[in-house]
Design an enzyme around this catalytic site. Structure first.
Site, PDB file in Angstrom:
ATOM      1  N   CYS A 136       0.783  -1.416  -0.085  1.00  0.00           N
ATOM      2  CA  CYS A 136       0.187   0.106  -0.132  1.00  0.00           C
ATOM      3  C   CYS A 136       0.742   1.001  -0.267  1.00  0.00           C
ATOM      4  O   CYS A 136       0.793   2.014  -0.935  1.00  0.00           O
ATOM      5  CB  CYS A 136      -0.873   0.428   1.225  1.00  0.00           C
ATOM      6  SG  CYS A 136      -1.950   1.980   0.973  1.00  0.00           S
ATOM      7  N   GLU A 206      -4.201  -3.923  -4.051  1.00  0.00           N
ATOM      8  CA  GLU A 206      -4.638  -3.124  -4.814  1.00  0.00           C
ATOM      9  C   GLU A 206      -4.989  -2.196  -6.100  1.00  0.00           C
ATOM     10  O   GLU A 206      -6.155  -1.571  -6.263  1.00  0.00           O
ATOM     11  CB  GLU A 206      -3.353  -2.476  -4.337  1.00  0.00           C
ATOM     12  CG  GLU A 206      -1.927  -2.199  -3.267  1.00  0.00           C
ATOM     13  CD  GLU A 206      -2.770  -1.026  -2.379  1.00  0.00           C
ATOM     14  OE1 GLU A 206      -3.059   0.205  -3.164  1.00  0.00           O
ATOM     15  OE2 GLU A 206      -2.838  -1.013  -1.465  1.00  0.00           O
TER      16      GLU A 206
END
Length: 236
Positions: A136, A206
């Site tokens: 992230c 993601e």
């Protein structure tokens, strides 16, 4: 032997390139992303960051090194204060009311991503936890680098780009990356493979986070007062 973070980054490059090229990311860069999609994304992201901050506290508890504990707690606190302040500001701009946020429920991908992180962190290995958490901040840092010179006409997109192209995200990313490399230095080959696999799982989430927002992908009939079977819902 190459550091585990470098090996993981190389193995995930094709997937990360998909995130870089994703229409939602490029829409922010060019200022062409419909605000409806960004609004959906921001609510999911605010939920994610809130849980992400708490996960850093759980990861900190996996170390007996006072410096490591302090570092992870500081990063978690910074997330809770910094990015959530950005989200609150964006909430005002996007007219996301307190009541709307109070009744918010995460969409399947956001819920699945956070569930994946809690599953990994609950196992109690700091190296595995960092493998799950690293994609992230690292991916967003690289996106920030690519978008930092963009000047979209929509002010809210300029604010988002400023947040993720700043020095803070780079500093925290490099600290966690170095910590993951150090923590994993004595890991067996099997443990390294498992950590790289976890890193790839988070990287995949993601990408699908962008997809979720671009397609407004929520639960079936969610928010319409009916469940997936067409019956009135009594769950609040």
């Amino acid at each position: 032997m190459e550091s585990i973070s470098l090996v993981a980054r190389k193995q995930c490059d094709a997937l990360w390139q998909q995130s870089f090229r994703h229409p939602l990311v490029q829409g922010i860069k060019n200022g062409t992303l419909p605000l409806e999609q960004f609004r959906f994304y921001i609510k999911q992201d605010a939920y994610y960051v809130r849980e992400f901050a708490k996960l850093h506290g759980m990861a900190a508890a996996q170390s007996d090194d006072a410096d490591v504990v302090a570092t992870l707690l500081k990063i978690g606190l910074g997330l809770a204060e910094g990015e959530l302040q950005l989200h609150q500001k964006l909430f005002q701009t996007l007219e996301i009311s307190e009541q709307e946020w109070k009744t918010f429920r995460p969409a399947p991908v956001a819920y699945g991503y956070i569930s994946h992180l809690y599953h990994v962190v609950s196992k109690g290995s700091l190296g595995h936890s960092l493998a799950a958490l690293m994609p992230c901040p690292w991916l967003y840092y690289e996106i920030g680098l690519q978008l930092k010179d963009a000047r979209p006409k929509e002010p809210i997109y300029r604010e988002w780009i400023t947040e993720y192209s700043g020095e803070g995200i780079e500093k925290n990313m490099e600290i966690e990356r170095a910590l993951w490399d150090e923590t994993s230095r004595s890991a067996s080959d099997e443990e390294r493979r498992e950590m790289i696999h976890i890193f790839m799982q988070s990287s995949d989430y993601e990408y699908h986070f962008w997809e979720m927002a671009a397609n407004l992908k929520d639960w079936p009939t969610y928010g319409k007062g009916e469940n997936a079977y067409g019956q009135k819902s009594t769950v609040h």
